[in-house]
Design a protein around this motif. Sequence first.
Motif, mmCIF file in Angstrom:
data_model
loop_
_atom_site.group_PDB
_atom_site.id
_atom_site.type_symbol
_atom_site.label_atom_id
_atom_site.label_comp_id
_atom_site.label_asym_id
_atom_site.label_seq_id
_atom_site.Cartn_x
_atom_site.Cartn_y
_atom_site.Cartn_z
ATOM 1 N N THR A 1 0.864 -1.180 0.000
ATOM 2 C CA THR A 1 0.000 0.000 0.000
ATOM 3 C C THR A 1 0.896 1.225 0.000
ATOM 4 O O THR A 1 2.093 1.149 0.310
ATOM 5 C CB THR A 1 -0.908 0.038 1.238
ATOM 6 O OG1 THR A 1 -0.088 0.215 2.414
ATOM 7 C CG2 THR A 1 -1.729 -1.243 1.377
ATOM 8 N N THR A 2 0.328 2.359 -0.323
ATOM 9 C CA THR A 2 1.117 3.589 -0.310
ATOM 10 C C THR A 2 1.666 3.863 1.085
ATOM 11 O O THR A 2 2.841 4.233 1.251
ATOM 12 C CB THR A 2 0.266 4.768 -0.788
ATOM 13 O OG1 THR A 2 -0.172 4.519 -2.127
ATOM 14 C CG2 THR A 2 1.063 6.072 -0.771
ATOM 15 N N TYR A 3 0.848 3.640 2.096
ATOM 16 C CA TYR A 3 1.293 3.937 3.462
ATOM 17 C C TYR A 3 2.383 2.974 3.913
ATOM 18 O O TYR A 3 3.381 3.391 4.509
ATOM 19 C CB TYR A 3 0.119 3.898 4.440
ATOM 20 C CG TYR A 3 0.536 4.275 5.843
ATOM 21 C CD1 TYR A 3 0.837 5.594 6.167
ATOM 22 C CD2 TYR A 3 0.658 3.304 6.837
ATOM 23 C CE1 TYR A 3 1.251 5.950 7.449
ATOM 24 C CE2 TYR A 3 1.071 3.652 8.116
ATOM 25 C CZ TYR A 3 1.362 4.969 8.418
ATOM 26 O OH TYR A 3 1.782 5.313 9.680
ATOM 27 N N SER A 4 2.208 1.678 3.662
ATOM 28 C CA SER A 4 3.232 0.719 4.079
ATOM 29 C C SER A 4 4.551 0.987 3.361
ATOM 30 O O SER A 4 5.631 0.858 3.949
ATOM 31 C CB SER A 4 2.768 -0.718 3.835
ATOM 32 O OG SER A 4 2.626 -0.989 2.448
ATOM 33 N N TYR B 1 5.517 3.918 2.371
ATOM 34 C CA TYR B 1 6.023 5.140 2.987
ATOM 35 C C TYR B 1 6.741 4.840 4.302
ATOM 36 O O TYR B 1 7.848 5.346 4.553
ATOM 37 C CB TYR B 1 4.860 6.106 3.205
ATOM 38 C CG TYR B 1 5.158 7.252 4.130
ATOM 39 C CD1 TYR B 1 6.028 8.268 3.745
ATOM 40 C CD2 TYR B 1 4.570 7.315 5.396
ATOM 41 C CE1 TYR B 1 6.309 9.332 4.602
ATOM 42 C CE2 TYR B 1 4.838 8.369 6.251
ATOM 43 C CZ TYR B 1 5.707 9.370 5.850
ATOM 44 O OH TYR B 1 5.980 10.407 6.697
ATOM 45 N N VAL B 2 6.121 4.024 5.134
ATOM 46 C CA VAL B 2 6.727 3.678 6.424
ATOM 47 C C VAL B 2 8.093 3.032 6.210
ATOM 48 O O VAL B 2 9.059 3.329 6.920
ATOM 49 C CB VAL B 2 5.801 2.743 7.222
ATOM 50 C CG1 VAL B 2 6.512 2.174 8.445
ATOM 51 C CG2 VAL B 2 4.530 3.492 7.637
ATOM 52 N N SER C 1 7.424 12.637 1.965
ATOM 53 C CA SER C 1 6.003 12.661 2.322
ATOM 54 C C SER C 1 5.206 12.059 1.180
ATOM 55 O O SER C 1 5.651 12.035 0.032
ATOM 56 C CB SER C 1 5.531 14.096 2.596
ATOM 57 O OG SER C 1 5.701 14.906 1.435
ATOM 58 N N ILE C 2 4.038 11.547 1.509
ATOM 59 C CA ILE C 2 3.162 10.980 0.485
ATOM 60 C C ILE C 2 2.637 12.118 -0.387
ATOM 61 O O ILE C 2 2.186 13.149 0.120
ATOM 62 C CB ILE C 2 2.001 10.211 1.127
ATOM 63 C CG1 ILE C 2 2.535 9.009 1.925
ATOM 64 C CG2 ILE C 2 1.009 9.733 0.063
ATOM 65 C CD1 ILE C 2 1.475 8.279 2.731
ATOM 66 N N GLN D 1 -3.872 4.085 -6.268
ATOM 67 C CA GLN D 1 -2.546 4.556 -5.868
ATOM 68 C C GLN D 1 -1.971 5.610 -6.815
ATOM 69 O O GLN D 1 -1.079 6.362 -6.433
ATOM 70 C CB GLN D 1 -1.581 3.376 -5.752
ATOM 71 C CG GLN D 1 -1.889 2.501 -4.537
ATOM 72 C CD GLN D 1 -0.990 1.283 -4.450
ATOM 73 O OE1 GLN D 1 -0.878 0.507 -5.386
ATOM 74 N NE2 GLN D 1 -0.332 1.119 -3.323
#
Length: 341
Positions: free
Chosen positions: A48-51, A53-54, A64-65, A124
Motif C-alpha cells: 500500500t502507499t502507506y506501508s 512510505y513507512v 512525504s506521500i 494509488q
Amino acid sequence: MKFSVSKQAPWPDRRPAAGWLPLAVSLLLAVVPAQAQQPAVPRDTSFTTYSAYVKARKQHPTISIARPPVPASIRSRTNVPYCRLPEGRELRLDVFYPKARRQRPYPAVLLVHGGGWRSGDKSQHHAMAQQLAARGFVTATAEYQLSQEAPYPAAVQNLKAALRWLRAHAPSYRLDTTRVAVWGFSAGGQLAALVGTTNGNSLYETGPCFRSHSSQVQAIVDVDGILAFIHPESGEGDDSKGLSAATQWLGSSKLARPELWQQASALSHLGPGTPPMLFINSGVARMHAGRDDARRQLTALGIYSEEHTFPEAPHPFPLFNPWFAPTLEYTVAFLRKVFEQ
C-alpha cells in the motif's frame, strides 16, 4: 394505556423448518444483480502507499506521500466497468479528464499500478492521473487480475481491454484515439512495457470486450519496471525462501519454463513497431533490468527513447515527494514531444 403481551413458545420451538435457509439463500441470489455476484478473490494488502512510505522513510526521513490538491479544471468518473469476463467478473477503472471541451481532442494515458503482480490498487496513482488530466490528457487507472486470481497473461489481456474501452468511449471524453500512451510503475511498469511492445499480438488480444476497437499504444512510460525477467541485472525468480512474486504470477519457475519468462519480457518483443519509450528510474538497479539493452535496440531501430534516474530514490519514489513532481514533469514533457502537442 394498556399493553398486552402475547405468550410465545420458547425460542427452540420456533426454529425454521429444515431446508428453509438454503431456500432463502436461493431466493436471495435469484434477485441479486449479476454485478454483485463477484467471485471471492483473496485481497493481498502487502503493498500500500502507506506501508511503502513507512518503509522508505527509514532511509529518507524527509519524504512525504504525494497528495496534491485535486485540480478544479478536471472531472472524474470512478469504478466504471470496462470489461465483464466470461466467468462474470467485472473489471473497473477510474477516469479523469479535462472539463474544457476544446476543438482538438485530448491524448490519453492508461496508468497501471504496481504491487508485485499480486497487490496494489488502481487508486494509488489517482494523484498522477489527476495532474496529467489538468495538463490536457484523458487518464484512466485500471484494475487488473492479480496473480491470486489469474496468472499471466490475464493481466496483459485485461489492460488491452481497458485500452479498447478508452477508444470505444472516445466521444464521451474528447479522446484522441491516435495518441494513446500506457504508463506503469514497478510491476505496472513491466506490464506497461509489455502491453506497449505487443501491439497487435494475438496472444494478448482475447476476450469479448470491445474487440472492434484497437488496443495499440503510441507511447510507453515505464517507471521502475523491469524489461527482462531472465537477465544478469534481474533479481526476479529467486524461490529459495518461498515462491517469488514473479513465479506466482507466471505460474511456473524460470528453471521449469524459461521460454514463458522470456515471452513475458518486453525486451523480447522490441521491433520496428515499438512506440517511443520513457524510462524513469530509482537507484535500485534490479528494478530496471534490461533497460539499457532496450535503449540500445531502440536506438538501432531509430525509435526515440528517454531515461531519467533519481540515484538516491527508493523504489516507490513516484508515490512520494520530492520525486512526484519531477516524475510528472518528465512524463508530460515526453508525451508532448512524441504526441507533438
